[in-house]
Write a protein that holds these residues in place. Sequence first.
Motif, PDB file in Angstrom:
ATOM      1  N   ILE A  45      39.756  38.676  41.602  1.00 19.85           N
ATOM      2  CA  ILE A  45      40.509  38.035  42.689  1.00 19.85           C
ATOM      3  C   ILE A  45      40.192  38.710  44.017  1.00 19.85           C
ATOM      4  CG2 ILE A  45      42.818  37.545  43.565  1.00 19.85           C
ATOM      5  CD1 ILE A  45      43.744  37.296  40.678  1.00 19.85           C
TER       6      ILE A  45
ATOM      7  N   ALA B  38      37.134  37.226  45.152  1.00 18.31           N
ATOM      8  CA  ALA B  38      37.370  35.839  45.572  1.00 18.31           C
ATOM      9  C   ALA B  38      37.987  35.809  46.966  1.00 18.31           C
ATOM     10  CB  ALA B  38      38.274  35.143  44.565  1.00 18.31           C
TER      11      ALA B  38
ATOM     12  N   LEU C 112      45.397  33.023  46.509  1.00 21.72           N
ATOM     13  CA  LEU C 112      44.766  34.124  45.781  1.00 21.72           C
ATOM     14  C   LEU C 112      45.630  35.376  45.815  1.00 21.72           C
ATOM     15  CD1 LEU C 112      41.059  33.745  46.855  1.00 21.72           C
ATOM     16  CD2 LEU C 112      41.967  33.552  44.558  1.00 21.72           C
TER      17      LEU C 112
ATOM     18  N   SER D  24      35.524  36.141  49.668  1.00 19.44           N
ATOM     19  CA  SER D  24      34.668  34.995  49.940  1.00 19.44           C
ATOM     20  C   SER D  24      35.458  33.778  50.403  1.00 19.44           C
ATOM     21  CB  SER D  24      33.876  34.641  48.689  1.00 19.44           C
ATOM     22  OG  SER D  24      34.771  34.180  47.712  1.00 19.44           O
ATOM     23  N   GLN D  25      36.768  33.868  50.431  1.00 20.18           N
ATOM     24  CA  GLN D  25      37.598  32.709  50.763  1.00 20.18           C
ATOM     25  C   GLN D  25      37.582  32.445  52.274  1.00 20.18           C
ATOM     26  OE1 GLN D  25      39.210  29.622  50.686  1.00 20.18           O
ATOM     27  NE2 GLN D  25      39.613  30.406  48.641  1.00 20.18           N
TER      28      GLN D  25
END
Lengths: 221, 483
Positions: free
Chosen positions: A21, A24, A37, A27-28
Amino acid sequence: MTALPYHLQIVNLLAALLLLISFAMLSQRRVIGLVTLFAWQGAALALSTAIVAWSTGQHHLYYSAAMTLGLKVIAMPWYFYRLVKKLDVNRVVEPMINIPTTMLIGIVLVIFAFNLALPISEMSGTVTRSTLGIAMACVLLAFLMMITRTKAIPQVIGFLSMENGLFFAATSATYGMPLVVELGVALDVLVGVFVLGIFIFQIRETFDSLDLKHMEKLKEK
Amino acid sequence: MELFWLLGIPLTGGIFLALWGYRRHAPEINALFSLLTLAVAALLTVHIVETGPMMVANGWFFIDSFNVFLVALTAFVAFTTALFSRPYMRIEQEHGRLNATRLRLYHSSYQIFIGAMLLALTTNNMGILWVAMEAATLATVLLVSLYRTPASLEAAWKYFILCGVGIALALFGTILLYFAAEKVLGPGGNALLWTHLNDVKAQLEPTVLSLAFVFLLVGYGTKVGLAPLHSWLPDAHAEGPTPVSAVLSGLLLNVALYAVMRSKVLVDGALGNDMAGALMMGFGLLSVVLAAFLIVRQTDVKRMFAYSSIEHMGLITFAFGMGGAVANFAGLLHMTMHSLTKSAIFFAVGHATQKTGTQLMDDIRGLIKTNPTLGWGLMLGTVAILGMPPFGVFASEFLIITTAMHEHPWATPFLLLALGVAFAAIFGKVQPMVFGETELPKLPYQPAQTPVFLHLGLVLMLGLFIPPYLAAWYKQAAQLLGG
C-alpha cells in the motif's frame, strides 16, 4: 525450517500488504485514491495489531488497534473525503519527480530500511520482529511521498502514513508503547488533523488554491 | 502539590480564556494566569532548592535542579510576555490586523502552549515528553498564522510540516529507547520513566541507544533550530505576532534542548564514550557558523534576530556537547541569558515595527528620536546579545570559548569567526535603526517597556554578580548533566 503458526503468517502477510500500500500511495495521482489507500493501510495496521494482541495476550494492544480503527480507518478518511469534496481538489496531480523514478528510489529505500533494521530485529525477543524492516520501509516511503508532493492534503496523508509506519514499528519491536503514551500520541494526531482542517481553509481563502507551489516566497536569503 | 497547580493553572487558563472570549479584561486575565503560574513556579523552586529532587504521583513527574531552573525561567518569561502582549495586541487590533475571534484564539493557545511546555519539563516519562512537545507545537501553529497573510500561512505550514517530521523522528527514537529499556526494566509504563532508565543506564543495549540518540537528536534538534533543519525557525519568528516570536525563541527552543539533554545523559551512561557529545558539538558548531553568515544577508529585523537565536542555540548545544562541569554550567547560564535577552529584544523590536509599520530594517530609522526608551531598549538589548561586557551573555560566552580553547582547540577559530561576523552584522544594522535620521513624529503612546528593562536589568545583574545560591543551583544542575 519450521512453519510459522498461522496467525503469525497472517501478520507477515499484512505487513507485506502494508508495504504494498505504501508503494501504491507513492504512485497514486488522485487525492481521493490516496485517501482510500490511507484508510486501507490503517485497516491493515489495525488488523495486524489485533492479531498480535490476541496471539501474545498483550491486552493493551487491543486498545491500540481500536484507536487505529476508529481514527485512521473511519474518522480521518471520512473527514478527508468531505474536505476533498468541499474544496473540489480531486484532480490528477503530477508529483515533482515522475512516478517511475520515485518507485525506483522507493526500492532503494526499502533495501536501506531492511539493512538498518537487521541488527535491531536480531536483538528483539518478539515473535513479530521480522516485520520491523517493513515498518521502517513504510516510514521512509511515507517520507519520500511527503517530499515529492506539492499539495497540502497529500503531504499530510504522507505524514499520517509515516505515523502508521511508526506504530507498526512499535508493535513489531516491543508489542507497542505503554498505553498512556499511545493515548497521548493519538490525541496529538487527532488535534493535529483538526488544526490542519482549519489551516487548509485558511490557505484556500488566502491563495485560492491548495497548491503549495504558491508558498515559496519565504526563501533562505 | 505545587506541581498540580503549576500544570493546572495554564490549562484552566486556556479553557477559561477560550470560553470567556475576547471581552473586556481578557488580556489582563491572561496576564493574571501567567502571574499565578509564576508564583507557583517560584514556590516549587524554593521547595526543590531546600529539599532536593522529588518525585510526584508514583514517579510520573520528576523535578530536580535542572528542570526546576527551566520551569522558573519559562514561567518568568511567559509572565513578562503576557504583560508585553497586553498593550501590543491592543494596538494591533486598533490597526485592524487582528479581530476579537483571533485574539480569543491567541489568548487561549498562549496558555495551553505554556502548560504544554511545563508538562514537557516536569514529566518523568520520555513518551509523555514527546506528547507534550508535539502539543506545544500544535498550540503555536495557528498563532504563527494569526495575521492570515500569505507569508504567515506559508511560515505556519512550514512549521507544521517540518516540525511534524522532526517530531516523528523523535517518536521513532523514543520507540527505540523503549525497546532497549523494556529488556532491562520489563514491559509497561515504568520502562519509559527517566529516573528508572537513569538507574539502569549502564545496562542498556549500546547499539540501540546510539541509534535512538541519533533519531532523538535530529528530531528534537529540528525544534531547537539546529542546522540543517532550521529553515522553519526564521519564517515562524518573522511572520508570527511578536509576543509569539518572543516565547518561541526564548522558551520553546530551550524546552526542545532540554529533551535532547535528558536523552544525552542516558546515552552517555549506556555507551561510556562521548559519541553523543561529539554529535551535539558538530550540529552546534554548524548552526553557529551557518547562522552567523546568514545574519549578514538579512533585511528583515525579526528574521535577523531569529537567525541570531539559531546561532545562540547552536552555541549552547556545542557547550553541552563538550560536557564537563564548566561547559555545562556555561551552557545553562547561556540558556538563561539568551532567553531573557532575546525576549527583551523582541519586545523592543515589536514596538519599533508596530510604529513604523514595516519589518524592513532600511525603513526603521532614528528610534532614539521618536522614543528614547524604545531606542535605548533595542540598543542595550543588542549590545547584550552580542556578548559585550558587563552583560551576562559575555560571562557565559567567555566560559564556553575558554573551555573550547582548552578542550577542543580546533573549534575555537570557527566559534570566534562566527561570533565576530554576527557582531559586525547585527551591530552595523541596528546602529542606524537607533541613531539614524528620521522624519517620523514621536510615538503617540508610551510603549510597554517595563519587561524589556526588567529582563536587561537581570542580565546585567547576572553579568556583574551571580548570587551564591544561584551559582550553587547552576552547579547542581550542571552536575546532573554529568559534569
